[in-house]
Design an enzyme around this catalytic site. Sequence first.
Site, mmCIF file in Angstrom:
data_model
loop_
_atom_site.group_PDB
_atom_site.id
_atom_site.type_symbol
_atom_site.label_atom_id
_atom_site.label_comp_id
_atom_site.label_asym_id
_atom_site.label_seq_id
_atom_site.Cartn_x
_atom_site.Cartn_y
_atom_site.Cartn_z
ATOM 1 C CG ASP A 401 -2.116 -0.996 0.949
ATOM 2 O OD1 ASP A 401 -2.347 -1.370 -0.221
ATOM 3 O OD2 ASP A 401 -2.771 -1.395 1.923
ATOM 4 N N GLY A 407 1.192 8.376 3.905
ATOM 5 C CA GLY A 407 0.920 9.593 4.668
ATOM 6 C C GLY A 407 -0.155 10.460 4.031
ATOM 7 C CE1 TYR A 488 -9.930 -4.551 5.528
ATOM 8 C CE2 TYR A 488 -9.378 -5.159 3.275
ATOM 9 C CZ TYR A 488 -9.895 -5.490 4.512
ATOM 10 O OH TYR A 488 -10.387 -6.724 4.738
ATOM 11 C CG ASP A 489 -11.239 2.893 6.655
ATOM 12 O OD1 ASP A 489 -11.748 2.129 5.805
ATOM 13 O OD2 ASP A 489 -11.540 4.096 6.754
ATOM 14 C CG HIS A 537 -7.625 -10.181 2.381
ATOM 15 N ND1 HIS A 537 -8.968 -10.458 2.326
ATOM 16 C CD2 HIS A 537 -7.483 -9.255 3.359
ATOM 17 C CE1 HIS A 537 -9.610 -9.725 3.217
ATOM 18 N NE2 HIS A 537 -8.733 -8.990 3.876
ATOM 19 C CG ASP A 546 17.147 3.434 15.607
ATOM 20 O OD1 ASP A 546 17.777 2.848 16.520
ATOM 21 O OD2 ASP A 546 17.659 4.286 14.860
ATOM 22 C CG ASP A 696 22.544 2.906 16.365
ATOM 23 O OD1 ASP A 696 21.588 2.495 17.043
ATOM 24 O OD2 ASP A 696 22.555 4.016 15.795
ATOM 25 C CG LEU A 697 21.903 -3.499 17.857
ATOM 26 C CD1 LEU A 697 21.654 -4.656 18.819
ATOM 27 C CD2 LEU A 697 22.686 -3.984 16.635
HETATM 28 CU CU LIG Z 1 -9.092 -7.884 5.449
#
Ligand SMILES: [Cu+2]
Length: 794
Positions: A401, A407, A488-489, A537, A546, A696-697
């Site tokens: 998506d 955004g 879809y939301d 689906h 991080d 640093d992971l």
């Molecule tokens: Cu679904």
Amino acid sequence: MADPSFRQSVEVRRLLVLLLLLITISLLIAIIVIVINTHSNRKHQPTCGQKEKGQYGHIDLSESDNPSVFRDLTSKEIKALMKYLHRQQSLNLVKAADMEVNTSYVYSCEMHLPSKSSVIDHLDKNAKKPPREAHVIIFRGDKQKPDIEEIIVGPLPKPTGHRPVSHKRKSIPFIYRPTTRPEHIAVIDMLNVKIDTLLGTMLEELYGGRLINCDSNCLIIRYITPVSSALSGERRRKTWYWVSQFAEYYILHPLDFAVLVDMDVTNNSIENVWFNGQLYDNLLDVLNYYSANKGSITKIKFPNVNTDSFSAAKQRGTPPISPPLRNPVQVSPDGKRYNVNDRHVNYMSWEFDFRMSTTKGPQIYDLKFNQERIAYEIGFQDIAVFYSGYKPMQAMANYLDSVGLLGSRAQGLVPGADCPKDATFVGTTLLVESDGPFSYENVFCLFEYNTGMPLRRHHSYSFNYGRFYEGMETTVLVLRTIIVIVNYDYIIDFIFYPNGAVQVKAVSTGYVSGTFYTKNENKYSFKLHENLAANIHHHMFSFKADVDIKGNENRFATVDIETEDLPNKFSKNPDSRLLQHKFSSNLKETEKEAAYKFDFETPKYLLLYKEEDKTRKSYKQSKSYRILNTGMSKQILPEGKGNEPSISWARYQVAVTKYKDSEPTSSSIYSILDAEDPVVHFQNFIDDNESVVDEDLVAWITMGVQHIPHTEDLPITTTPGMEVSFYLLPYNYFDEDPAISSLNAVRIEPTNKLKHTTSIKINRYGVAQNFECLPEEDKYDGEIEKNPSIILDA
Ligand SMILES: [Cu+2]
Ligand SMILES: *[C@@H]1O[C@H](CO)[C@@H](O)[C@H](O)[C@H]1NC(C)=O
Ligand SMILES: *[C@@H]1O[C@H](CO)[C@@H](O)[C@H](O)[C@H]1NC(C)=O
Ligand SMILES: *[C@@H]1O[C@H](CO)[C@@H](O)[C@H](O)[C@H]1NC(C)=O
């Protein structure tokens, strides 16, 4: 003649009348006073938290002229950026009005996060703020060999130069581009005309409507299935366009008709037609078949909104309470207990920044608890939805998506449904296929929330055990956004608890994607309504966490829980065995070892920690945070086949890699089409097998739900059971539960511990319990009536 008794009675009567009058007047006055009083009481009842603002309740959402390192581009910066870009002759840009597939134009732009080390130096060591830069995606349809360029432009707000995004290829294949607005409009216009011209009469006879000149009985082409070259077997850009009846909601009125368009070339040719359970080479073949077989093809009545209400999202049926009563609501007696300054939030022991990445959706930065950084970034990466089915429209549908720029799909949250009415609503500004910045209102809501669940409690009831009760309500801060991808939301929550825990939640709701029902779909779907099925689906979510524990030299270990089998020396039976659990810590040294796949047979805790930082000096355990993924869902399609390489992040429930500025995200807006050669190939982050000891992971977390639609998904999928979460939990990080310091708790104990009958002490730690104030007035309905663009596309 005078009759004294008569006179007397007249006087008595006068007196009585006077008395009555007096009583009536005083009663009237009393009533008036009461009425005035209650009226003025309501008027003068203060709004909660408005009287005096102390430490909290300061909300300033205005765009700063000096934006923080984490802030999205301001409208001022976007304007300056566009001016700069249009001055660059080498980019050959056209304005939005002239955008065509064969032109060069700015697809989108967003803030480019500077290198982590420069940001940390700025935050922790007072170094200068790194320059503000923009990440710009340009579609170069103007080139001899069209492609996509991604560039970094800066410094804002007065850009002087640009360079290619260093970690991406200089040139991204043009066939991987998302469906752009100009071509979407062009293709749909072309299809409407071509299909209606040839098959308009057929559509009308079979489906009760047509594509053009259709008044209220329209068929529409909206839903699409982009087909990657991994599935089509050709390095071309192809998309199935579905035809539906246009009634609320069109997604539940699919028809057994779709066309495959080859979108490589500007002539957008129709490659195939799916009609009545069969594949045809062109529209003419469909017409010929129809003409010869008219009688045997099932007709689908055009839905009547008054009688076919199954697909409409309106109230119907017998209400559980009637007349209705209002829902409980939450009141904050002392007002909001958090501050927001631009996009920086302070709440109790927590603070963080947030933003809405145009491509990746909601992101949290510099998350601190008691002034200590827990995470540098917790960010949404992508949503995958892989469908299955008999028809090519579903069988080929492997959606990623972020192709839709996550955004830009978060819009218009509604108080009293999406978020509590007392939430703070925050907007965002972005640019997608336009000349200037565009502001979306209410894309985030931020609210404190009483979960109605004890955070902790113990009731030591009996005299013999020492009588006391101690308990505390759970109140959390929630940052929410809802991303709408066509039908879809997806609700995305970041939830901050008083004990140092963070929960990140993804929930799906909205409409299921409908399929025209035929028997062939029985393996993939249940029949939900006349002519309607909805196919199986798999929703999968990719998140980045991080985590930085006590700086950024961290380790990753699993604590492995195993059984042991020892002689039972505590038993009278000499043959007895003692069977129990034990655990041991297992340090992961390289990225390949740190890529975790869940196995029911080997229970593990997953810990990120700082080796030298011990909880207490004399204790052995290191300060850690535990990653708990309660939303796991195995991706069972084989690795390396079909579109699976585009979601190689879904191979792992948690994968820990070494931080690199060049590995900022697990996915890209090209992933839906690029499986043969992914632009961002997550598996490569792991395959170089670098050391993850004292590095640093970054943890990459996958969650998901399998969805086999059922009748209760009509009209809209409900949220219970569709929630998936992961947690970051303090683990030997604090000496004790840090929420024990909260005064919002209660302790009840006997005044005299040694006496059975005694009075009781109730300790509410000085927190007032009663309140006389009203919640803030709800002005939302008035606001959207005045300005519909807050909620509707205007
Ligand atoms: Cu679904
Ligand atoms: C781009 O394509 C359009 C037709 O879609 C055509 O009219 C125009 O001349 C083309 N422009 C360029 C620069 O090739
Ligand atoms: C138009 O599409 C057809 C069918 O795919 C193709 O053969 C032809 O070359 C295309 N024309 C142009 C100008 O690209
Ligand atoms: C990864 O590197 C480690 C340490 O160099 C090595 O022991 C291990 O075999 C490597 N793993 C793979 C799968 O290459």
